[in-house]
Write a protein that holds these residues in place. Structure first.
Motif, PDB file in Angstrom:
ATOM      1  N   PHE A 115     -17.764 -12.490  19.676  1.00 28.86           N
ATOM      2  CA  PHE A 115     -18.032 -13.513  18.658  1.00 28.86           C
ATOM      3  C   PHE A 115     -19.515 -13.558  18.279  1.00 28.86           C
ATOM      4  CE2 PHE A 115     -13.830 -15.227  19.981  1.00 28.86           C
ATOM      5  CZ  PHE A 115     -13.228 -15.143  18.736  1.00 28.86           C
ATOM      6  N   ILE A 116     -20.399 -13.272  19.218  1.00 30.80           N
ATOM      7  CA  ILE A 116     -21.829 -13.190  18.886  1.00 30.80           C
ATOM      8  C   ILE A 116     -22.061 -12.030  17.920  1.00 30.80           C
ATOM      9  CG2 ILE A 116     -24.127 -12.623  19.806  1.00 30.80           C
ATOM     10  CD1 ILE A 116     -23.269 -14.174  22.385  1.00 30.80           C
ATOM     11  N   GLU A 117     -21.471 -10.882  18.227  1.00 30.75           N
ATOM     12  CA  GLU A 117     -21.691  -9.684  17.406  1.00 30.75           C
ATOM     13  C   GLU A 117     -21.147  -9.818  15.998  1.00 30.75           C
ATOM     14  OE1 GLU A 117     -21.911  -6.281  20.911  1.00 30.75           O
ATOM     15  OE2 GLU A 117     -20.073  -6.463  19.758  1.00 30.75           O
ATOM     16  N   ILE A 118     -20.054 -10.581  15.825  1.00 32.29           N
ATOM     17  CA  ILE A 118     -19.505 -10.722  14.467  1.00 32.29           C
ATOM     18  C   ILE A 118     -20.045 -11.961  13.751  1.00 32.29           C
ATOM     19  CG2 ILE A 118     -17.418  -9.410  15.044  1.00 32.29           C
ATOM     20  CD1 ILE A 118     -15.889 -12.158  14.890  1.00 32.29           C
ATOM     21  N   GLY A 119     -20.964 -12.679  14.411  1.00 30.72           N
ATOM     22  CA  GLY A 119     -21.609 -13.813  13.757  1.00 30.72           C
ATOM     23  C   GLY A 119     -20.843 -15.113  13.805  1.00 30.72           C
ATOM     24  N   LYS A 120     -19.805 -15.194  14.630  1.00 33.97           N
ATOM     25  CA  LYS A 120     -19.067 -16.458  14.801  1.00 33.97           C
ATOM     26  C   LYS A 120     -19.735 -17.238  15.929  1.00 33.97           C
ATOM     27  CE  LYS A 120     -15.142 -15.722  12.296  1.00 33.97           C
ATOM     28  NZ  LYS A 120     -14.622 -16.634  11.344  1.00 33.97           N
ATOM     29  N   LEU A 121     -20.934 -17.712  15.631  1.00 35.80           N
ATOM     30  CA  LEU A 121     -21.774 -18.320  16.659  1.00 35.80           C
ATOM     31  C   LEU A 121     -21.273 -19.687  17.104  1.00 35.80           C
ATOM     32  CD1 LEU A 121     -25.232 -17.194  15.271  1.00 35.80           C
ATOM     33  CD2 LEU A 121     -23.746 -16.038  16.915  1.00 35.80           C
ATOM     34  N   ASP A 122     -20.558 -20.394  16.218  1.00 32.09           N
ATOM     35  CA  ASP A 122     -19.985 -21.676  16.612  1.00 32.09           C
ATOM     36  C   ASP A 122     -18.927 -21.492  17.694  1.00 32.09           C
ATOM     37  OD1 ASP A 122     -18.460 -20.333  14.646  1.00 32.09           O
ATOM     38  OD2 ASP A 122     -17.463 -22.186  14.030  1.00 32.09           O
ATOM     39  N   VAL A 123     -18.133 -20.427  17.572  1.00 29.21           N
ATOM     40  CA  VAL A 123     -17.105 -20.132  18.578  1.00 29.21           C
ATOM     41  C   VAL A 123     -17.777 -19.695  19.883  1.00 29.21           C
ATOM     42  CG1 VAL A 123     -15.107 -18.702  19.157  1.00 29.21           C
ATOM     43  CG2 VAL A 123     -15.427 -19.493  16.801  1.00 29.21           C
ATOM     44  N   ALA A 124     -18.763 -18.802  19.779  1.00 29.23           N
ATOM     45  CA  ALA A 124     -19.495 -18.353  20.972  1.00 29.23           C
ATOM     46  C   ALA A 124     -20.146 -19.541  21.670  1.00 29.23           C
ATOM     47  CB  ALA A 124     -20.541 -17.306  20.585  1.00 29.23           C
ATOM     48  N   ASP A 125     -20.697 -20.462  20.903  1.00 31.75           N
ATOM     49  CA  ASP A 125     -21.348 -21.642  21.465  1.00 31.75           C
ATOM     50  C   ASP A 125     -20.343 -22.519  22.215  1.00 31.75           C
ATOM     51  OD1 ASP A 125     -23.864 -23.206  21.642  1.00 31.75           O
ATOM     52  OD2 ASP A 125     -22.726 -24.701  20.517  1.00 31.75           O
ATOM     53  N   GLU A 126     -19.191 -22.715  21.631  1.00 34.03           N
ATOM     54  CA  GLU A 126     -18.151 -23.522  22.287  1.00 34.03           C
ATOM     55  C   GLU A 126     -17.736 -22.888  23.613  1.00 34.03           C
ATOM     56  OE1 GLU A 126     -13.626 -25.217  21.510  1.00 34.03           O
ATOM     57  OE2 GLU A 126     -14.426 -23.678  20.174  1.00 34.03           O
ATOM     58  N   LEU A 127     -17.527 -21.565  23.617  1.00 37.33           N
ATOM     59  CA  LEU A 127     -17.108 -20.876  24.840  1.00 37.33           C
ATOM     60  C   LEU A 127     -18.206 -20.914  25.902  1.00 37.33           C
ATOM     61  CD1 LEU A 127     -15.209 -17.809  23.330  1.00 37.33           C
ATOM     62  CD2 LEU A 127     -14.273 -20.003  24.095  1.00 37.33           C
ATOM     63  N   LEU A 128     -19.458 -20.742  25.471  1.00 33.99           N
ATOM     64  CA  LEU A 128     -20.571 -20.823  26.421  1.00 33.99           C
ATOM     65  C   LEU A 128     -20.678 -22.215  27.041  1.00 33.99           C
ATOM     66  CD1 LEU A 128     -23.309 -18.709  24.610  1.00 33.99           C
ATOM     67  CD2 LEU A 128     -22.370 -18.262  26.890  1.00 33.99           C
ATOM     68  N   LYS A 129     -20.488 -23.239  26.228  1.00 27.12           N
ATOM     69  CA  LYS A 129     -20.553 -24.618  26.750  1.00 27.12           C
ATOM     70  C   LYS A 129     -19.443 -24.863  27.773  1.00 27.12           C
ATOM     71  CE  LYS A 129     -22.850 -26.749  22.808  1.00 27.12           C
ATOM     72  NZ  LYS A 129     -22.650 -27.457  21.535  1.00 27.12           N
ATOM     73  N   LEU A 130     -18.247 -24.362  27.477  1.00 24.52           N
ATOM     74  CA  LEU A 130     -17.145 -24.510  28.425  1.00 24.52           C
ATOM     75  C   LEU A 130     -17.442 -23.765  29.728  1.00 24.52           C
ATOM     76  CD1 LEU A 130     -13.967 -24.120  26.167  1.00 24.52           C
ATOM     77  CD2 LEU A 130     -14.605 -26.136  27.508  1.00 24.52           C
TER      78      LEU A 130
END
Length: 196
Positions: A115-130
């Protein structure tokens, strides 16, 4: 002797029904059933996976049996992109893996990287927070970020670079921040080489 897919599917379903009530005694066989079902019927395999998670929270909290052990054959069968969306589009799987799994490694981190590589940073952020707030996983924030920073050969947008850098700034240890920032230099060097 060649057995039809439907016959294999029925044997797997029957075996799962017989073994599922005692995961601790039948864990290997049950994971094997899910892995074999992935090759025949992904939807049923996913249902089996979710059933095992739901019925065995102690196992989910203790190790990676329901994350890596099932996600690896899934990725082999359907690829990281489809696996990534399958997990994040299903709130139960997303929360179970990132918020409850006792040992996050490999595929769960690869999904964040994807998700970071494809620019879906909101999704990556949610997963990192979890992952960061997961009370059952022993990985530090440094360990998590070290796993999700893309490989040097990956292309990284400025937004993705800033996103990872902002996460690095929240790592408590100065030494660990320095090591992560050193890895991020690889991406800055690449940009400078491209400009020459």
């Amino acid at each position: 002797m060649k057995i039809s897919a439907e016959k294999k599917k029925q044997v797997l379903l029957d075996s799962f029904d017989l073994l599922k009530s005692n995961y601790h005694e039948n864990s290997r066989a049950l994971r094997d059933i899910v892995e074999k079902m992935i090759k025949i019927d992904i939807d049923i395999a996913i249902s089996m996976w979710k059933y095992l998670i739901r019925e065995n929270p102690d196992v989910l909290h203790d190790d990676d049996s329901f994350a890596f052990s099932i996600m690896y054959p899934l990725e082999e069968a359907i690829g990281i992109k489809r696996l990534a969306y399958l997990v994040v589009d299903d709130d139960f799987l997303k929360m179970s893996i990132y918020g409850e799994c006792g040992d996050l490694r490999y595929e769960p981190f690869e999904i964040i990287t994807y998700f970071i590589e494809i620019g879906k940073l909101d999704v990556a952020d949610e997963l990192l927070k979890l992952a960061k707030s997961n009370p059952h996983d022993s990985h530090s924030l440094y360990d998590i970020l070290d796993q999700v920073i893309p490989e040097k050969k990956a292309k990284m947008s400025e937004e993705a670079f800033d996103f990872i850098t902002s996460w690095i700034e929240t790592v408590p240890s100065k030494e660990e921040r320095a090591k992560l920032n050193l890895r991020m230099l690889d991406f800055m060097d690449e940009d400078e080489e491209d400009d020459e």
